[in-house]
Design an enzyme around this catalytic site. Sequence first.
Site, PDB file in Angstrom:
ATOM      1  N   ASP A 147       0.859  -1.189   0.000  1.00 30.21           N
ATOM      2  CA  ASP A 147       0.000   0.000   0.000  1.00 30.21           C
ATOM      3  C   ASP A 147       0.894   1.238   0.000  1.00 30.21           C
ATOM      4  O   ASP A 147       1.396   1.669   1.037  1.00 30.21           O
ATOM      5  CB  ASP A 147      -0.915   0.009   1.225  1.00 30.21           C
ATOM      6  CG  ASP A 147      -1.954   1.120   1.157  1.00 30.21           C
ATOM      7  OD1 ASP A 147      -1.701   2.134   0.458  1.00 30.21           O
ATOM      8  OD2 ASP A 147      -3.005   0.996   1.801  1.00 30.21           O
ATOM      9  N   HIS A 164       0.555   7.878   4.047  1.00 26.19           N
ATOM     10  CA  HIS A 164       1.163   7.177   5.171  1.00 26.19           C
ATOM     11  C   HIS A 164       2.672   7.415   5.294  1.00 26.19           C
ATOM     12  O   HIS A 164       3.311   6.820   6.160  1.00 26.19           O
ATOM     13  CB  HIS A 164       0.878   5.683   5.054  1.00 26.19           C
ATOM     14  CG  HIS A 164      -0.574   5.382   4.873  1.00 26.19           C
ATOM     15  ND1 HIS A 164      -1.511   5.616   5.862  1.00 26.19           N
ATOM     16  CD2 HIS A 164      -1.267   4.894   3.808  1.00 26.19           C
ATOM     17  CE1 HIS A 164      -2.705   5.276   5.416  1.00 26.19           C
ATOM     18  NE2 HIS A 164      -2.587   4.837   4.178  1.00 26.19           N
ATOM     19  N   ILE A 184      -0.385   9.277   8.651  1.00 21.44           N
ATOM     20  CA  ILE A 184      -1.148   8.419   9.549  1.00 21.44           C
ATOM     21  C   ILE A 184      -0.827   6.949   9.266  1.00 21.44           C
ATOM     22  O   ILE A 184      -0.341   6.603   8.192  1.00 21.44           O
ATOM     23  CB  ILE A 184      -2.666   8.666   9.420  1.00 21.44           C
ATOM     24  CG1 ILE A 184      -3.169   8.269   8.023  1.00 21.44           C
ATOM     25  CG2 ILE A 184      -3.005  10.113   9.726  1.00 21.44           C
ATOM     26  CD1 ILE A 184      -4.683   8.354   7.863  1.00 21.44           C
ATOM     27  N   GLY A 236      -5.009   2.068   8.006  1.00 24.31           N
ATOM     28  CA  GLY A 236      -6.081   1.416   8.745  1.00 24.31           C
ATOM     29  C   GLY A 236      -5.905  -0.089   8.755  1.00 24.31           C
ATOM     30  O   GLY A 236      -6.190  -0.759   9.745  1.00 24.31           O
TER      31      GLY A 236
END
Length: 306
Positions: free
Chosen positions: A189, A194, A209, A212
């Site tokens: 990903d 990120h 961040i 998830g």
Amino acid sequence: MPIDAAKALAAPPRTGSISWSHKDVQLYHLGIGAGLPATDPGELRYTLESGLRVLPSFATVAGAGSPGVIGGLSMPGVDVDLARVLHGGQSITLYRPLPAECAAAVTTRRIAAVHDKGEAAVLVMRTDVADADGPLWTDEARIHVRGEGGRGGDRGPSVRREAPAGPPDRAVERPVREDQALLYRLSGDWNPLHADPGFARLAGFERPILHGLCTYGMTLKAVVDTLLGGDVTRVRGYTARFAGVVYPGETLRIRMWHGGGGDRDSGGGEGDDGDSVGGGGEVRVIVSVVERGDAPALAGTVVTRS
């Protein structure tokens, strides 16, 4: 260009082929925090190729591959700004334990639904995966695209569940390393949200961040290690809604309620692997961030177990 729901839903499924080796599994496990302490037998089952066990959430990155979010954004009828995209939730249904090595598996991917939530559109991206021996898993990614709702489409079903009542049966804390997102993204990903501070600010966050799906994997590992005796084969399904952001360097508080189909095995203690739950049923989970007053991270989280 707005989402063309009719075009997205009418598009034929896309098929592809993926493969993975034990190295991909080990990298994924390290990316969700496995391997500490490095010589702990409970951690070696995730990191050592001899006797390697595959955590079912590996399905979300298998073959670097079935990135439901990025894959969904390349489907017909979907043309959106990546900075407006958030992964809203994820579910997996397992048909059998995942192998540590797979030379070829076939993926079939399609947009299963488009929901209009007013402030956002939600794409439901379904992926079915099978190898030569038959079906392996089905996963569904719920992709929120901010600013694409409000056009009068179907709102779809609510995915919210009431929080479990009473105190949790178990609660553990898991630290998120400062480099966790940088390591996790090596499993496939590559969203700059990120890793790139400038992109994160453009998307409305103070800094990059955590994925998830990294929180998702860390949570499943905690449940397996704490309530299922470390037995990954007992997981039959897993669903969660991403309720808030997690930043690298923070700490996850993972609270678990078990119920349905069995009681705790006798014996055990307070450490991981010491409180295995027998029988089938569900484990309900709530995940929050310790440093921000138990700010929500995962909600509506259920692990279906055998």
